[in-house]
Design a protein around this motif. Structure first.
Motif, mmCIF file in Angstrom:
data_model
loop_
_atom_site.group_PDB
_atom_site.id
_atom_site.type_symbol
_atom_site.label_atom_id
_atom_site.label_comp_id
_atom_site.label_asym_id
_atom_site.label_seq_id
_atom_site.Cartn_x
_atom_site.Cartn_y
_atom_site.Cartn_z
ATOM 1 N N ALA A 186 6.547 -40.287 -17.056
ATOM 2 C CA ALA A 186 5.881 -39.691 -15.899
ATOM 3 C C ALA A 186 5.993 -40.606 -14.682
ATOM 4 O O ALA A 186 6.275 -40.139 -13.572
ATOM 5 C CB ALA A 186 4.420 -39.395 -16.221
ATOM 6 N N ARG A 236 11.008 -35.559 -16.767
ATOM 7 C CA ARG A 236 10.429 -34.328 -17.304
ATOM 8 C C ARG A 236 10.418 -34.422 -18.821
ATOM 9 O O ARG A 236 11.188 -35.165 -19.415
ATOM 10 C CB ARG A 236 11.244 -33.098 -16.895
ATOM 11 N N ASP A 242 0.097 -35.620 -15.672
ATOM 12 C CA ASP A 242 1.011 -36.200 -14.692
ATOM 13 C C ASP A 242 2.479 -36.019 -15.086
ATOM 14 O O ASP A 242 3.370 -36.436 -14.348
ATOM 15 C CB ASP A 242 0.714 -37.695 -14.545
ATOM 16 N N PRO A 267 5.497 -33.367 -15.949
ATOM 17 C CA PRO A 267 5.969 -31.985 -16.021
ATOM 18 C C PRO A 267 6.558 -31.695 -17.409
ATOM 19 O O PRO A 267 7.367 -32.466 -17.922
ATOM 20 C CB PRO A 267 7.053 -31.919 -14.941
ATOM 21 N N HIS A 305 1.145 -27.711 -14.927
ATOM 22 C CA HIS A 305 2.300 -28.612 -15.007
ATOM 23 C C HIS A 305 3.234 -28.254 -16.162
ATOM 24 O O HIS A 305 4.198 -28.972 -16.425
ATOM 25 C CB HIS A 305 1.843 -30.069 -15.114
ATOM 26 N N VAL A 306 2.970 -27.120 -16.811
ATOM 27 C CA VAL A 306 3.803 -26.660 -17.925
ATOM 28 C C VAL A 306 4.537 -25.395 -17.514
ATOM 29 O O VAL A 306 3.937 -24.473 -16.954
ATOM 30 C CB VAL A 306 2.947 -26.387 -19.184
ATOM 31 N N VAL A 307 5.845 -25.379 -17.790
ATOM 32 C CA VAL A 307 6.667 -24.187 -17.609
ATOM 33 C C VAL A 307 7.254 -23.822 -18.967
ATOM 34 O O VAL A 307 7.101 -24.567 -19.937
ATOM 35 C CB VAL A 307 7.779 -24.405 -16.554
ATOM 36 N N ARG A 346 7.116 -19.746 -13.208
ATOM 37 C CA ARG A 346 7.042 -20.838 -14.184
ATOM 38 C C ARG A 346 7.782 -20.494 -15.481
ATOM 39 O O ARG A 346 7.503 -21.045 -16.536
ATOM 40 C CB ARG A 346 5.575 -21.189 -14.477
ATOM 41 N N PHE A 382 11.997 -27.340 -11.191
ATOM 42 C CA PHE A 382 11.372 -28.134 -12.254
ATOM 43 C C PHE A 382 12.125 -29.444 -12.502
ATOM 44 O O PHE A 382 11.528 -30.492 -12.610
ATOM 45 C CB PHE A 382 11.286 -27.323 -13.552
ATOM 46 N N TYR A 383 13.451 -29.345 -12.597
ATOM 47 C CA TYR A 383 14.255 -30.531 -12.889
ATOM 48 C C TYR A 383 14.652 -31.299 -11.623
ATOM 49 O O TYR A 383 15.400 -32.261 -11.691
ATOM 50 C CB TYR A 383 15.500 -30.149 -13.689
ATOM 51 N N ASP A 384 14.141 -30.842 -10.474
ATOM 52 C CA ASP A 384 14.406 -31.509 -9.191
ATOM 53 C C ASP A 384 15.906 -31.654 -8.953
ATOM 54 O O ASP A 384 16.407 -32.736 -8.648
ATOM 55 C CB ASP A 384 13.696 -32.868 -9.145
#
Length: 159
Positions: free
Chosen positions: A14, A19, A41, A43, A74-76, A110, A156-158
Protein backbone atom coordinates in the motif's frame (compact mmCIF):
# COMPACT_ATOMS: atom_id res chain seq x y z
CA UNK A 1 -4.83 -13.13 4.63
CA UNK A 2 -4.99 -12.03 8.24
CA UNK A 3 -1.63 -13.32 9.39
CA UNK A 4 1.02 -10.83 10.50
CA UNK A 5 3.38 -11.55 7.55
CA UNK A 6 0.64 -10.86 4.99
CA UNK A 7 -0.58 -7.75 6.77
CA UNK A 8 2.99 -6.43 7.00
CA UNK A 9 3.73 -7.17 3.34
CA UNK A 10 0.50 -5.57 2.19
CA UNK A 11 1.18 -2.50 4.33
CA UNK A 12 4.39 -2.11 2.33
CA UNK A 13 2.49 -2.73 -0.91
CA UNK A 14 0.00 0.00 0.00
CA UNK A 15 2.80 2.41 0.89
CA UNK A 16 4.36 1.76 -2.53
CA UNK A 17 1.08 2.44 -4.30
CA UNK A 18 0.62 -1.15 -5.43
CA UNK A 19 -2.64 -3.04 -5.93
CA UNK A 20 -3.72 -6.38 -4.49
CA UNK A 21 -5.36 -9.02 -6.69
CA UNK A 22 -7.29 -11.42 -4.47
CA UNK A 23 -7.96 -14.86 -5.90
CA UNK A 24 -10.35 -16.45 -3.43
CA UNK A 25 -13.16 -18.97 -3.68
CA UNK A 26 -16.72 -18.16 -2.72
CA UNK A 27 -16.23 -19.72 0.72
CA UNK A 28 -13.26 -17.40 1.37
CA UNK A 29 -14.90 -14.05 0.58
CA UNK A 30 -15.69 -13.44 4.25
CA UNK A 31 -11.96 -13.64 5.00
CA UNK A 32 -11.31 -11.15 2.22
CA UNK A 33 -13.85 -8.80 3.79
CA UNK A 34 -11.94 -8.94 7.08
CA UNK A 35 -8.68 -8.36 5.19
CA UNK A 36 -10.16 -5.40 3.30
CA UNK A 37 -11.28 -3.89 6.61
CA UNK A 38 -7.70 -4.14 7.91
CA UNK A 39 -6.22 -2.70 4.69
CA UNK A 40 -8.48 0.22 3.69
CA UNK A 41 -5.35 1.89 2.27
CA UNK A 42 -4.79 -0.91 -0.27
CA UNK A 43 -6.78 -1.04 -3.51
CA UNK A 44 -8.09 -4.60 -3.89
CA UNK A 45 -9.54 -6.41 -6.88
CA UNK A 46 -11.54 -9.59 -6.38
CA UNK A 47 -10.51 -11.94 -9.17
CA UNK A 48 -13.03 -14.07 -11.03
CA UNK A 49 -16.00 -12.64 -9.13
CA UNK A 50 -15.06 -14.77 -6.14
CA UNK A 51 -15.47 -18.01 -8.11
CA UNK A 52 -19.18 -18.66 -7.51
CA UNK A 53 -20.16 -22.32 -7.85
CA UNK A 54 -22.33 -21.77 -10.90
CA UNK A 55 -22.09 -25.42 -11.94
CA UNK A 56 -23.95 -26.42 -8.78
CA UNK A 57 -26.38 -23.52 -9.07
CA UNK A 58 -25.09 -22.15 -5.76
CA UNK A 59 -26.15 -18.63 -4.86
CA UNK A 60 -25.75 -18.22 -1.10
CA UNK A 61 -23.59 -17.32 0.70
CA UNK A 62 -21.71 -16.05 -2.40
CA UNK A 63 -24.31 -13.38 -3.21
CA UNK A 64 -24.55 -12.09 0.35
CA UNK A 65 -20.77 -12.00 0.75
CA UNK A 66 -20.36 -10.18 -2.58
CA UNK A 67 -22.83 -7.55 -1.42
CA UNK A 68 -20.93 -7.09 1.86
CA UNK A 69 -17.57 -6.92 0.07
CA UNK A 70 -18.90 -4.33 -2.37
CA UNK A 71 -19.60 -2.01 0.58
CA UNK A 72 -15.84 -1.40 0.75
CA UNK A 73 -15.10 1.45 -1.70
CA UNK A 74 -11.47 0.40 -2.16
CA UNK A 75 -12.51 -2.99 -3.57
CA UNK A 76 -13.37 -3.64 -7.21
CA UNK A 77 -14.32 -6.90 -8.89
CA UNK A 78 -13.24 -8.67 -12.07
CA UNK A 79 -15.97 -9.98 -14.29
CA UNK A 80 -13.96 -13.02 -15.29
CA UNK A 81 -13.62 -16.71 -14.59
CA UNK A 82 -17.34 -17.40 -14.74
CA UNK A 83 -17.11 -19.89 -17.58
CA UNK A 84 -14.61 -22.07 -15.77
CA UNK A 85 -16.97 -22.18 -12.78
CA UNK A 86 -20.11 -22.79 -14.84
CA UNK A 87 -19.67 -26.35 -16.07
CA UNK A 88 -22.75 -27.16 -18.12
CA UNK A 89 -24.50 -23.98 -16.94
CA UNK A 90 -22.63 -21.56 -19.16
CA UNK A 91 -25.45 -20.04 -21.21
CA UNK A 92 -26.45 -16.41 -21.01
CA UNK A 93 -29.48 -17.28 -18.87
CA UNK A 94 -27.26 -19.24 -16.47
CA UNK A 95 -24.68 -16.48 -16.04
CA UNK A 96 -27.05 -13.49 -16.11
CA UNK A 97 -28.08 -13.66 -12.41
CA UNK A 98 -24.41 -13.65 -11.35
CA UNK A 99 -23.47 -10.80 -13.69
CA UNK A 100 -26.57 -8.83 -12.69
CA UNK A 101 -25.72 -9.24 -9.01
CA UNK A 102 -22.18 -7.99 -9.62
CA UNK A 103 -23.59 -5.00 -11.50
CA UNK A 104 -26.07 -4.27 -8.71
CA UNK A 105 -23.48 -4.49 -5.96
CA UNK A 106 -20.26 -3.12 -7.50
CA UNK A 107 -21.83 -1.10 -10.30
CA UNK A 108 -20.19 -0.39 -13.65
CA UNK A 109 -17.70 1.98 -12.03
CA UNK A 110 -16.14 -0.81 -9.93
CA UNK A 111 -16.45 -3.82 -12.20
CA UNK A 112 -13.76 -4.70 -14.74
CA UNK A 113 -13.85 -7.31 -17.47
CA UNK A 114 -11.25 -10.04 -17.73
CA UNK A 115 -10.78 -12.88 -20.17
CA UNK A 116 -9.29 -15.46 -17.77
CA UNK A 117 -7.10 -16.54 -20.68
CA UNK A 118 -5.39 -19.04 -20.89
CA UNK A 119 -7.41 -20.86 -18.20
CA UNK A 120 -10.50 -19.88 -20.17
CA UNK A 121 -9.65 -22.47 -22.85
CA UNK A 122 -10.69 -25.20 -20.40
CA UNK A 123 -14.28 -24.00 -20.81
CA UNK A 124 -14.46 -21.89 -23.96
CA UNK A 125 -12.54 -19.42 -26.04
CA UNK A 126 -11.75 -15.73 -25.92
CA UNK A 127 -14.02 -14.53 -28.77
CA UNK A 128 -17.03 -16.45 -27.44
CA UNK A 129 -16.53 -15.20 -23.86
CA UNK A 130 -16.15 -11.61 -25.07
CA UNK A 131 -19.30 -11.90 -27.19
CA UNK A 132 -21.22 -13.44 -24.30
CA UNK A 133 -20.01 -10.70 -21.96
CA UNK A 134 -21.16 -8.04 -24.40
CA UNK A 135 -24.60 -9.65 -24.52
CA UNK A 136 -24.76 -9.84 -20.72
CA UNK A 137 -23.79 -6.16 -20.48
CA UNK A 138 -26.02 -5.14 -23.37
CA UNK A 139 -28.56 -3.23 -21.27
CA UNK A 140 -25.86 -0.84 -20.03
CA UNK A 141 -25.04 2.47 -21.69
CA UNK A 142 -22.05 2.72 -24.00
CA UNK A 143 -20.14 4.62 -21.30
CA UNK A 144 -20.89 1.95 -18.68
CA UNK A 145 -19.79 -0.82 -21.03
CA UNK A 146 -16.61 1.09 -21.86
CA UNK A 147 -15.87 1.45 -18.16
CA UNK A 148 -16.20 -2.29 -17.54
CA UNK A 149 -14.30 -3.23 -20.71
CA UNK A 150 -11.29 -1.06 -19.95
CA UNK A 151 -11.86 2.18 -18.09
CA UNK A 152 -12.11 0.69 -14.61
CA UNK A 153 -8.95 -1.38 -15.15
CA UNK A 154 -7.15 1.67 -16.46
CA UNK A 155 -8.14 3.69 -13.40
CA UNK A 156 -7.66 0.90 -10.84
CA UNK A 157 -4.20 -0.11 -12.06
CA UNK A 158 -3.24 3.54 -12.71
CA UNK A 159 -2.39 2.81 -16.34
Amino acid sequence: LLGPPVLAATATAAALGLRFDALVRADQISSLIAFADRRPDLPIVLDHAGKPDIAAGAWSPWADDIARLAERPHVVCKLSGLLTEAGGRAGDADLAPYVDHLLETFGPSRLLWGSDWPVLILAGDYPSWRDQSLRLLGALSADEQAAILGGVAQRFYDL
